[in-house]
Design a protein around this motif. Structure first.
Motif, mmCIF file in Angstrom:
data_model
loop_
_atom_site.group_PDB
_atom_site.id
_atom_site.type_symbol
_atom_site.label_atom_id
_atom_site.label_comp_id
_atom_site.label_asym_id
_atom_site.label_seq_id
_atom_site.Cartn_x
_atom_site.Cartn_y
_atom_site.Cartn_z
ATOM 1 N N GLN A 473 127.546 57.024 79.915
ATOM 2 C CA GLN A 473 128.686 56.633 80.649
ATOM 3 C C GLN A 473 129.552 57.275 79.296
ATOM 4 O OE1 GLN A 473 128.641 52.417 82.288
ATOM 5 N NE2 GLN A 473 127.901 53.926 84.450
ATOM 6 N N ILE A 476 130.804 60.619 79.215
ATOM 7 C CA ILE A 476 131.332 61.528 80.134
ATOM 8 C C ILE A 476 132.959 61.159 79.799
ATOM 9 C CG2 ILE A 476 131.890 61.541 82.668
ATOM 10 C CD1 ILE A 476 128.455 60.383 83.107
ATOM 11 N N SER A 492 127.801 62.544 88.199
ATOM 12 C CA SER A 492 126.692 61.593 87.548
ATOM 13 C C SER A 492 125.756 60.782 88.734
ATOM 14 C CB SER A 492 126.883 60.530 86.408
ATOM 15 O OG SER A 492 127.815 59.208 86.829
ATOM 16 N N LEU A 494 122.845 58.120 88.189
ATOM 17 C CA LEU A 494 122.447 57.406 87.068
ATOM 18 C C LEU A 494 121.284 56.031 87.717
ATOM 19 C CD1 LEU A 494 125.287 56.859 84.587
ATOM 20 C CD2 LEU A 494 123.677 58.797 84.708
ATOM 21 N N VAL A 531 124.943 64.889 85.645
ATOM 22 C CA VAL A 531 124.091 64.364 84.270
ATOM 23 C C VAL A 531 123.068 63.497 85.748
ATOM 24 C CG1 VAL A 531 124.107 62.664 82.426
ATOM 25 C CG2 VAL A 531 126.506 64.807 82.978
#
Length: 762
Positions: A473, A476, A492, A494, A531
């Motif tokens: 994070q 980013i 993202s 995650l 990501v």
């Protein structure tokens, strides 16, 4: 009547005649005279007769001596003498003959000579007897005699035919000479001659090999372009060593052959080989040919290639037909090795029926391959040095450019602010530009310093427990301004449940930031960067993918090398020093992880994947005291387990441990047996060793996962091995095992792991 008796009677007669003469003394003279004359003549005849008798006696003595001499010669001659009738029945035999035939003389008389002739020569003996009826003397005939209770031996027979006054054959006289020693001497002489011939041939072959290798060495040092020299070497091998030759060199650090060098004595053969290479290339995991030699580093010699071998290698009828057209009779493949590094292989093939490769040929091929390998290494080192010089010069030029460009903006705005009165907005923009370019310079300098530390081995990590979600994070957020300017959407995905890793938080954030920065840099406006963070087996996996310009197949193998850039020309669009990915690669390796890149090609985007080991091994996560009970002996009751281990003692121990807990265990010792058992048993759990002869556990699990590609359910697999390093653990998990256990292992821990794997798969 002998001579003495005859002389005595003559003397008696003379006495009687004397008495008679005395009685007739009174008779007339004429009668007396006649009688005296007769007596005188008789006396003379008597003397002559006596002399003749003495001569006869002397002659008899000479004859007797000659007879005795002949008998001694007959009896004591070193060669055997036999007299037989015309049918071969023995009438006489000397002492040597009885010794040869191992039979006493009195038992030998009357026996057929055929009795002592080897069975293999019976018919020839009959034919010889028939011929002797017409001949006075037979030529020397060699045959095998079989003595009584002894082994056969070779003799030479010479025969004379005895005939009567009518010319009819009545007997045969045989001379039997033992030629075993002569045969041995002839054999030794032949062997010596053969050895001399072989030595001469070997010397000539050695001279040819020496000349061949000398010419090969001259060619190998004639150029630093190894493909040119290897092509010349392949041509040189024709037809001295082969009818065709294939040189495969591993290029660009790839494990496959991409551009082989092919030379053949006939254009049609070369066309066939190229067609086979294009349409039916040998799989990289094949257990024969160049792939196997490259994998094992050991040569392969096929002295005689049979039809069955071609059928085994052919994938279809067309493939088999092409292999038959090559008419290969013998083949050898040797590795190109230098300092235990495998650079490729050389294949030599013979299509001539009379030429089959030998160990001597293989030794020469290995010597040639070794010299070629050194030439390749020298060529590669030269090319690498040239490339390093080029890259260094390009890097210095890029560094100069990358440092001067922001410096130009900074100095320009500083001079404008100092010398002119700018409004507040312009001043603010100028300060932002100065700050942005200063940060850019700082980043460039930091990258250069990091590379310097990497080269000197001076990077140190501050290891502690790290959670990856906040790291990603933060990265980013740091890249957000740049992505916003280019209107690139950064997404993202995650997984917050991913476990922790042991590492340096700042360096790991640097890894993620470099990958994100790289993705944003090479993605055009309105593109997308994603990501992902997830747990794969016992690893944390971070993937950064983009819709950018992608990576060409030629440059992909060098993507993590420092100072490397796909475009290093002065017309390049993207700035940078080409250090970021090299730093990423080194930092990930320092954390016992791996990083790799995948791209479909230019314009197809790219995906970078980082794998890092979790803080706690998966074994510990699988073993939960609340799920299993140590004292439950039926913990694995009903489970079908396939155990694979080449060590009989270990196999027996593991099987006993699992069976004591209620499992049904099938234990095998090789990958081949395991694959056969898998198809037959369909077990619930697979427990396999890693290091095994011929094929290892990695090969087994890959084949199992390949077979399961079309299936929803996959068999849980445990790697139980003495290879306990993190590298082996990572390789096992990547290959497809769920759990990596290192030997020795406690029985209770093994049972717990298997039980939890079985429970998790239901």
């Amino acid at each position: 009547m002998d001579v003495d008796e005859f002389s005595q009677q003559v003397e008696t007669l003379r006495s009687r005649v004397t008495g008679l003469l005395q009685g007739i003394a009174s008779q007339p003279y004429s009668q007396q005279e006649l009688t005296a004359e007769a007596f005188e003549e008789l006396q003379i005849s008597l003397e002559e007769l006596k002399i003749a008798s003495e001569e006869l006696q002397a002659t008899r003595m000479v004859v007797e001596k000659e007879r005795q001499r002949y008998q001694e010669l007959f009896d004591f001659a070193p060669d055997g003498y036999l007299v037989t009738d015309t049918f071969g029945t023995i009438l006489e035999a000397n002492r040597a003959a009885t010794i040869h035939l191992n039979v006493l003389q009195r038992f030998l008389i009357g026996k057929p000579l055929l009795t002592f002739v080897a069975k293999s020569d019976h018919q020839a003996f009959f034919n010889y007897l028939t011929q002797l009826q017409q001949l006075d003397r037979g030529g020397e005939w060699e045959m095998c005699i079989q003595p009584r209770e002894k082994i056969c031996f070779d003799v030479a027979l010479t025969v004379v035919t005895v005939r009567n006054e009518l010319g009819k054959a009545v007997a045969l006289r045989w001379l039997m000479r033992d030629i075993s020693q002569r045969r041995r001497l002839e054999s030794q002489r032949q062997q010596l001659f053969a050895n001399e011939q072989a030595a001469r041939i070997a010397a000539q072959a050695a001279e040819r090999r020496s000349n061949f290798l000398a010419e090969a060495s001259r060619i190998l040092v004639s150029s630093l372009d190894y493909r040119t020299t290897l092509t010349s070497i392949a041509q040189l091998a024709l037809p001295t060593l082969a009818d065709w030759c294939i040189v495969n060199v591993v290029e660009n650090n790839l494990a496959v052959f991409s551009n082989p060098i092919i030379a053949a004595s006939e254009p049609t053969k070369e066309a066939l080989i190229r067609e086979l290479q294009q349409n039916y290339s040998i799989p990289v995991d094949a257990d024969y040919g160049p792939p196997k030699v490259l994998r094992t580093g050991k040569p392969e010699l096929l002295i005689n290639i049979l039809e069955s071998s071609l059928q085994k290698k052919a994938s279809n009828e067309e493939h088999l037909n092409l292999l038959r057209q090559l008419q290969v009779k013998s083949q050898m493949v040797v590795p190109l090795l230098v300092h235990k590094r495998k650079l490729g292989t050389i294949l030599f093939a013979s299509a001539q029926p009379g030429r089959h490769y030998t160990i001597a040929d293989l030794e020469m091929a290995e010597e040639l391959a070794q010299r070629a390998a050194f030439a390749i290494e020298n060529s590669q080192l030269y090319q690498q040095a040239q490339e390093a010089n080029r890259i260094k010069e390009e890097f210095l030029a890029i560094v100069s450019h990358e440092l001067r460009t922001p410096l130009n903006s900074m100095l320009g705005w500083v001079q404008l602010i100092r010398n002119r009165k700018l409004d507040e907005r312009t001043t603010s923009n100028a300060l932002e530009t100065i700050e942005r370019n200063a940060k850019l310079q700082r980043k460039l300098i930091e990258d250069i310093l990091d590379i310097s530390r990497i080269v000197q081995g001076q990077i140190h990590l501050n290891i502690r427990k790290v959670d990856f979600v906040p790291i990603i994070q933060a990265a980013i957020a740091a890249i957000h301004p740049t992505s916003e300017i280019k209107d690139i959407q950064v997404e993202s995905n995650l997984d917050s449940c991913v476990g922790q890793v042991m590492g340096d938080a700042e360096r790991l954030q640097q890894v993620v930031w470099n990958l994100l920065s790289n993705a944003v840099k090479f993605t055009p406006s309105r593109g997308r960067v994603e990501v992902c963070l997830e747990q794969i087996n016992s690893n944390v996996q971070i993937t950064v993918s983009d819709t950018g310009k992608g990576i060409s197949a030629d440059f992909l193998p060098y993507i993590f090398e420092r100072f490397r850039q796909a475009d290093s020309t002065i017309t390049r669009v993207d700035n940078g020093l080409g250090l970021g990915l090299a730093i990423v690669h080194h930092l990930v390796e320092m954390h016992s992880g791996t990083v790799y890149a995948v791209s479909e090609g230019e314009g197809q985007g790219a995906t970078f994947t980082v794998l890092l080991p979790l803080l706690e091994p998966q074994v510990k996560q699988l073993i939960k005291e609340s799920e299993v009970k140590i004292d439950n002996l039926s913990l694995l009751d009903g489970l079908q387990i396939l155990l694979v281990d080449d060590n009989a003692d270990t196999r027996e121990l593991i099987a006993f441990i699992l069976e004591e807990s209620g499992a049904r265990v099938t234990a095998v010792s090789s990958v081949g047996e395991a694959l056969e058992a898998l198809g037959r048993l369909q077990p619930d759990i697979l427990v396999s060793d890693i290091g095994m002869p011929d094929e290892d556990g990695y090969s087994l699990i890959r084949k199992v996962r390949a077979q399961e590609a079309e299936q929803e359910e996959k068999i849980p697999a445990v790697a139980l091995t003495a290879f306990a390093r993190d590298e082996e653990r990572r390789l096992a998990l990547q290959a497809g095992f769920q759990v990596h256990l290192s030997k020795p292992i406690e029985p209770e821990e093994l049972v717990k792991v298997v039980a939890n794997l079985a429970k998790g798969s239901k």
